[in-house]
Design an enzyme around this catalytic site. Structure first.
Site, PDB file in Angstrom:
ATOM      1  N   PHE A   1      40.386   1.662   8.306  1.00 32.79           N
ATOM      2  CA  PHE A   1      40.220   2.789   7.546  1.00 32.79           C
ATOM      3  C   PHE A   1      40.775   3.840   8.352  1.00 32.79           C
ATOM      4  O   PHE A   1      40.773   4.094   9.385  1.00 32.79           O
ATOM      5  CB  PHE A   1      38.697   3.267   7.249  1.00 32.79           C
ATOM      6  CG  PHE A   1      38.500   4.341   6.374  1.00 32.79           C
ATOM      7  CD1 PHE A   1      38.637   4.097   5.032  1.00 32.79           C
ATOM      8  CD2 PHE A   1      38.503   5.723   6.864  1.00 32.79           C
ATOM      9  CE1 PHE A   1      38.620   5.179   4.126  1.00 32.79           C
ATOM     10  CE2 PHE A   1      38.164   6.639   5.902  1.00 32.79           C
ATOM     11  CZ  PHE A   1      38.200   6.539   4.541  1.00 32.79           C
TER      12      PHE A   1
ATOM     13  N   ASP B   1      32.260   0.239  13.213  1.00 32.55           N
ATOM     14  CA  ASP B   1      32.346   0.968  12.294  1.00 32.55           C
ATOM     15  C   ASP B   1      31.517   0.263  11.093  1.00 32.55           C
ATOM     16  O   ASP B   1      31.813  -0.599  10.667  1.00 32.55           O
ATOM     17  CB  ASP B   1      33.550   1.567  11.822  1.00 32.55           C
ATOM     18  CG  ASP B   1      33.413   2.602  10.543  1.00 32.55           C
ATOM     19  OD1 ASP B   1      32.399   2.727   9.771  1.00 32.55           O
ATOM     20  OD2 ASP B   1      34.512   3.134  10.289  1.00 32.55           O
TER      21      ASP B   1
ATOM     22  N   TYR C   1      26.611   8.092   3.202  1.00 32.14           N
ATOM     23  CA  TYR C   1      26.627   8.287   1.770  1.00 32.14           C
ATOM     24  C   TYR C   1      26.850   6.968   0.815  1.00 32.14           C
ATOM     25  O   TYR C   1      27.261   7.168  -0.389  1.00 32.14           O
ATOM     26  CB  TYR C   1      27.554   9.307   1.238  1.00 32.14           C
ATOM     27  CG  TYR C   1      28.868   9.273   1.870  1.00 32.14           C
ATOM     28  CD1 TYR C   1      29.968   8.526   1.463  1.00 32.14           C
ATOM     29  CD2 TYR C   1      29.227  10.334   3.345  1.00 32.14           C
ATOM     30  CE1 TYR C   1      31.263   8.436   2.061  1.00 32.14           C
ATOM     31  CE2 TYR C   1      30.340   9.957   3.735  1.00 32.14           C
ATOM     32  CZ  TYR C   1      31.309   9.194   3.307  1.00 32.14           C
ATOM     33  OH  TYR C   1      32.713   9.217   3.795  1.00 32.14           O
ATOM     34  N   LYS C   2      27.098   5.971   1.477  1.00 34.37           N
ATOM     35  CA  LYS C   2      27.548   4.949   0.760  1.00 34.37           C
ATOM     36  C   LYS C   2      26.342   3.697   0.297  1.00 34.37           C
ATOM     37  O   LYS C   2      25.620   4.393  -0.520  1.00 34.37           O
ATOM     38  CB  LYS C   2      28.407   3.900   1.554  1.00 34.37           C
ATOM     39  CG  LYS C   2      29.894   4.590   1.849  1.00 34.37           C
ATOM     40  CD  LYS C   2      30.798   3.773   2.554  1.00 34.37           C
ATOM     41  CE  LYS C   2      31.811   4.397   3.316  1.00 34.37           C
ATOM     42  NZ  LYS C   2      32.855   5.047   2.299  1.00 34.37           N
TER      43      LYS C   2
ATOM     44  N   ARG D   1      38.778  -1.784  -6.542  1.00 31.44           N
ATOM     45  CA  ARG D   1      37.691  -2.177  -5.500  1.00 31.44           C
ATOM     46  C   ARG D   1      36.274  -2.106  -6.309  1.00 31.44           C
ATOM     47  O   ARG D   1      36.203  -1.092  -6.998  1.00 31.44           O
ATOM     48  CB  ARG D   1      37.686  -1.312  -4.365  1.00 31.44           C
ATOM     49  CG  ARG D   1      36.956  -1.732  -2.994  1.00 31.44           C
ATOM     50  CD  ARG D   1      37.108  -0.816  -1.956  1.00 31.44           C
ATOM     51  NE  ARG D   1      36.765   0.313  -2.337  1.00 31.44           N
ATOM     52  CZ  ARG D   1      36.456   1.284  -1.268  1.00 31.44           C
ATOM     53  NH1 ARG D   1      36.506   1.086   0.005  1.00 31.44           N
ATOM     54  NH2 ARG D   1      35.934   2.506  -1.745  1.00 31.44           N
TER      55      ARG D   1
HETATM   56  C1  LIG Z   1      35.079   2.521   7.161  1.00 30.86           C
HETATM   57  C2  LIG Z   1      35.074   3.833   7.100  1.00 30.86           C
HETATM   58  N1  LIG Z   1      35.172   4.671   8.178  1.00 30.86           N
HETATM   59  C3  LIG Z   1      35.007   5.918   8.050  1.00 30.86           C
HETATM   60  C4  LIG Z   1      35.126   6.796   6.707  1.00 30.86           C
HETATM   61  C5  LIG Z   1      34.835   8.145   6.928  1.00 30.86           C
HETATM   62  O1  LIG Z   1      33.972   8.614   7.005  1.00 30.86           O
HETATM   63  P1  LIG Z   1      33.523  10.490   7.144  1.00 30.86           P
HETATM   64  O2  LIG Z   1      34.223  10.924   5.943  1.00 30.86           O
HETATM   65  O3  LIG Z   1      31.974  10.214   7.292  1.00 30.86           O
HETATM   66  O4  LIG Z   1      34.238  10.756   8.344  1.00 30.86           O
HETATM   67  C6  LIG Z   1      35.185   6.129   5.627  1.00 30.86           C
HETATM   68  C7  LIG Z   1      34.973   6.682   4.661  1.00 30.86           C
HETATM   69  O5  LIG Z   1      35.171   6.098   3.279  1.00 30.86           O
HETATM   70  C8  LIG Z   1      35.018   4.682   5.849  1.00 30.86           C
HETATM   71  O6  LIG Z   1      35.354   3.673   4.690  1.00 30.86           O
END
Ligand SMILES: Cc1ncc(COP(=O)(O)O)c(C=O)c1O
Length: 406
Positions: A126, A195, A220-221, A365
């Site tokens: 990501f 992560d 939030y997911k 997705r």
């Molecule tokens: C795998 C992954 N890591 C990090 C993040 C970003 O997280 P944040 O917005 O809380 O920094 C996301 C957001 O969708 C994500 O999918």
């Protein structure tokens, strides 16, 4: 479990589903099939209740006294303890704070201070993970290494000190073999930051058993904490006091209310706090996490896999190509389908009440949260997808208009 081959078989599975009652815990609009819990979970009723209570009673009536009387000051840790249960950590090893992005920085910087070396990140990770790894390597004048593929032997060489990798990949949903990577990391003196953004709350995790010492993840997911819910951070209690994170804010101080001029980090996970906790968001997340108490995560993972298998089998019959592993045990709770007009197809589905998302350049997705989705919903969503492809309804120019958030 056999993948249903008809709507009737899907309904039969729903009738036998041990998790079927959990749908009632959510506030879902009528006429929607929500396949986007992997990006933003819908609100659990308890999250909304807690949010209203925190705003009206605790803030409105309790005012500043609520820091003590309503337990606000302890919320980052008490909420962390609820998440700890879901990821296979001890209660005092997880704190809720900031965003995944900020937590990645704090943890990677602390680890790289302990042992300076190259910062590595999965090549197709990501973007925020790669951006933070890049920013930190610039700041510390160390090399940035991009690692591709799922072969842990890539950790040898390059003098890697920290490696950032998702447990469930945000596009493909491929699940990493944590124990295999940790085994190789140990041989090469590499600290892996996992992560868990697409894994927490939907697959069975046992970080301690797998040898994982460091992780971050999203609120939030699949944890359903609400838009912009704070993230979490895990560090093994045997090593946490060896680490000094660089964002030395007052909430990470051993005694913030001594107002000392010198910084002394709090013992334990609280040293990874930074500034004042986001109480309203934290309260919503804390309420959302009630859903997970007394739940069998093995059953959650099994159903997520079953829902994904059903959707993938239907997509295959439509001739769509998947970037996700076909084998359910290697896949998290979403699937990615690549299609030239993917953006338009997702918009056409949304217009019919089926909400998924799009990841550039061409990925549709769809997330399969086992808490509120039924097999029959997945069957119906696939019917609509099939119709949109067959009739080319996605060619309506209205569906090509690009929105800011996809
Ligand atoms: C795998 C992954 N890591 C990090 C993040 C970003 O997280 P944040 O917005 O809380 O920094 C996301 C957001 O969708 C994500 O999918």
């Amino acid at each position: 479990m056999k993948t249903p081959a008809s709507r009737k078989e899907s309904e039969d599975l729903d009738a036998r589903d041990p998790l079927r009652g959990l749908r009632d815990y959510f506030e879902l609009p009528d006429g929607i099939i929500y396949l986007d819990g992997n990006s933003l979970g819908p609100p659990p009723k308890e999250a909304l209740t807690r949010l209203a209570k925190a705003a009206q009673e605790e803030w409105g009536n309790g005012l500043i006294g609520s820091w003590n009387d309503a337990g606000w000051i302890k919320l980052p840790e008490s909420c962390g303890a609820k998440i700890a249960k879901l990821i296979g950590a001890e209660n005092d090893e997880v704190i809720v704070a900031d965003s995944v992005t900020v937590n990645l920085f704090k943890l990677a910087a602390a680890l790289n201070e302990k042992r300076k070396g190259s910062i590595a990140v999965e090549k197709d990770e990501f973007p925020t993970d790669g951006y933070i790894a890049g920013g930190l390597s610039r700041l510390t004048e160390t090399c940035l290494v991009k690692i591709q593929g799922d072969d842990p032997s890539a950790l040898a060489g390059n003098d890697i000190s920290v490696f950032v990798k998702s447990v469930v990949h945000y596009k493909t949903a491929a699940i990493a073999d944590i124990a295999a990577w940790e085994n190789e990391a140990q041989k090469n003196n590499v600290a892996i930051i996992w992560d868990l953004s697409h894994a927490a709350g939907v697959i069975e995790l046992d970080l301690k058993k797998s040898g994982a010492k460091y992780a971050v993840g999203c609120g939030y997911k699949f944890l359903n904490g609400g838009p912009g819910a704070p993230a979490f951070l895990y560090v093994d209690r045997n090593v946490v006091n060896d680490l000094n994170q660089p964002l030395t804010g007052w909430m990470g101080h051993a005694s913030p209310f001594d107002f000392s001029g010198n910084y002394h980090p709090a013992p334990g996970i609280r040293r990874f706090s930074c500034g004042t906790p986001q109480i309203l968001s934290l309260s919503a997340l804390d309420g959302a996490l009630e859903l997970f108490q007394n739940i069998d995560m093995g059953k959650v993972e099994e159903k997520a896999r079953g829902l994904g298998d059903l959707f993938l089998s239907r997509a295959k019959a439509m001739g769509l190509s998947s970037v996700s592993p076909a084998a359910g045990e290697r896949r998290g709770a979403h699937v990615g389908l690549s299609f030239e007009h993917g953006y338009e197809v997702v918009q056409a589905l949304i217009a019919r009440g089926i909400i998924g998302d799009f990841r550039a350049p061409d990925l549709m997705r769809f997330g399969f949260s086992p808490f509120y989705l039924r097999y029959a919903d997945v069957w119906d969503a696939a019917d609509q997808l099939e119709d949109i492809l067959k009739t080319e309804a996605y060619r309506d120019p209205a569906f090509a208009v690009r929105k800011h958030v996809t």
